[in-house]
Design an enzyme around this catalytic site. Structure first.
Site, short mmCIF file in Angstrom:
data_model
loop_
_atom_site.label_atom_id
_atom_site.label_comp_id
_atom_site.label_asym_id
_atom_site.label_seq_id
_atom_site.Cartn_x
_atom_site.Cartn_y
_atom_site.Cartn_z
N CYS A 73 0.23 3.54 3.24
CA CYS A 73 1.04 2.71 3.99
C CYS A 73 3.03 3.12 3.98
CB CYS A 73 0.87 1.82 4.13
SG CYS A 73 -0.79 0.99 5.43
N HIS A 101 -9.17 7.81 1.72
CA HIS A 101 -8.44 9.70 2.10
C HIS A 101 -8.62 10.82 1.79
CE1 HIS A 101 -7.17 7.24 -1.44
NE2 HIS A 101 -7.67 9.19 -2.18
N GLY A 136 -13.43 6.59 -8.87
CA GLY A 136 -12.08 6.51 -9.94
C GLY A 136 -11.07 6.27 -8.99
N ASN A 152 -13.02 9.66 -2.65
CA ASN A 152 -13.12 8.56 -4.11
C ASN A 152 -13.61 7.73 -3.29
OD1 ASN A 152 -13.72 10.76 -5.90
ND2 ASN A 152 -10.67 10.71 -5.90
N ASP A 212 -0.31 16.07 -2.39
CA ASP A 212 -0.48 15.11 -3.52
C ASP A 212 0.18 15.42 -4.46
OD1 ASP A 212 -3.32 13.74 -4.14
OD2 ASP A 212 -1.57 13.97 -6.50
N HIS A 222 -9.11 14.07 0.36
CA HIS A 222 -8.71 15.28 -0.83
C HIS A 222 -9.17 16.15 -0.09
CE1 HIS A 222 -7.57 12.46 -4.50
NE2 HIS A 222 -8.64 12.01 -4.27
N HIS A 260 -6.24 3.40 0.15
CA HIS A 260 -6.39 3.30 1.56
C HIS A 260 -7.21 4.21 1.78
CE1 HIS A 260 -3.03 3.32 5.08
NE2 HIS A 260 -4.16 4.83 5.27
N CYS A 301 0.65 -1.52 -0.14
CA CYS A 301 -0.08 0.18 -0.07
C CYS A 301 0.88 1.32 -0.43
CB CYS A 301 -1.05 -0.17 1.49
SG CYS A 301 -1.59 1.78 1.23
P1 5GP Z 1 -7.69 8.99 -5.53
O1 5GP Z 1 -7.68 8.65 -7.03
O2 5GP Z 1 -7.66 6.95 -5.10
O3 5GP Z 1 -9.18 9.27 -4.96
O4 5GP Z 1 -6.36 9.83 -5.18
C1 5GP Z 1 -4.99 9.34 -4.86
C2 5GP Z 1 -4.56 10.11 -5.15
O5 5GP Z 1 -3.42 10.37 -4.53
C3 5GP Z 1 -3.77 10.95 -6.60
O6 5GP Z 1 -4.59 12.10 -6.45
C4 5GP Z 1 -2.48 10.60 -6.78
O7 5GP Z 1 -1.90 11.83 -7.56
C5 5GP Z 1 -1.85 10.58 -5.46
N1 5GP Z 1 -0.95 9.43 -4.91
C6 5GP Z 1 -0.68 8.42 -5.52
N2 5GP Z 1 0.86 8.53 -5.47
C7 5GP Z 1 1.03 8.54 -4.75
C8 5GP Z 1 1.85 9.38 -3.74
O8 5GP Z 1 3.30 8.36 -4.07
N3 5GP Z 1 2.82 10.62 -2.83
C9 5GP Z 1 1.23 11.69 -3.00
N4 5GP Z 1 2.00 12.99 -2.79
N5 5GP Z 1 0.44 11.53 -3.44
C10 5GP Z 1 0.29 10.23 -4.35
ZN ZN Z 2 -2.80 1.63 3.81
#
Ligand code: 5GP
Ligand code: ZN
Length: 112
Positions: free
Chosen positions: A6, A98, A91, A85, A29, A100, A96, A3
């Site tokens: 994590c 989160h 999307g 999301n 992000d 935004h 994990h 993950c």
């Molecule tokens: P989701 O699309 O799952 O709602 O959002 C995941 C977010 O995690 C995305 O906006 C993506 O840019 C961010 N993200 C993915 N991998 C990493 C990472 O390694 N570091 C950081 N800071 N953000 C990440």
């Molecule tokens: Zn995790």
């Protein structure tokens, strides 16, 4: 478990942290969608919104108590948006839980 968030919590993957305490962490992000784009996550691995329960929801409440403090620290005095999301249709790309925190520009409604 493989993950990425994590790994960020453990420090295995570097991140730009803006807030951390015993139970949550907030970091910038990697691919910002607004001038301010911060991810706020529980340190406990919760896969997604479907897995929020009475047993673990205190950390979600704590996240929502902390978000306005982070928003003010980031200078978001004119409003902000919080997005979760959950699942494929929404999307979610990192499994994990989160939230935004987005700000520094105007947003449209309904979202795309
Ligand atoms: P989701 O699309 O799952 O709602 O959002 C995941 C977010 O995690 C995305 O906006 C993506 O840019 C961010 N993200 C993915 N991998 C990493 C990472 O390694 N570091 C950081 N800071 N953000 C990440
Ligand atoms: Zn995790």
């Amino acid at each position: 478990m493989d993950c990425v968030f994590c790994a960020i919590i453990n420090g295995e993957i570097p991140s730009s942290k803006v807030y951390e305490d015993d139970t949550i962490v907030a970091f910038k992000d990697l691919s910002p969608q607004a001038p301010v784009h911060i991810l706020v996550i529980p340190k406990q691995h919760i896969k997604w919104g479907y897995d929020v329960t009475p047993e673990n929801s205190a950390v979600v409440a704590h996240i929502f108590e902390t978000i306005p403090k982070i928003a003010k620290e980031q200078g978001l005095d004119n409003g902000y948006r919080v997005v979760n999301n959950c699942g494929e249709s929404a999307g979610q790309s990192v499994l994990h839980l989160h939230f935004h925190l987005l700000g520094g520009r105007d947003f449209t409604w309904p979202p795309g």
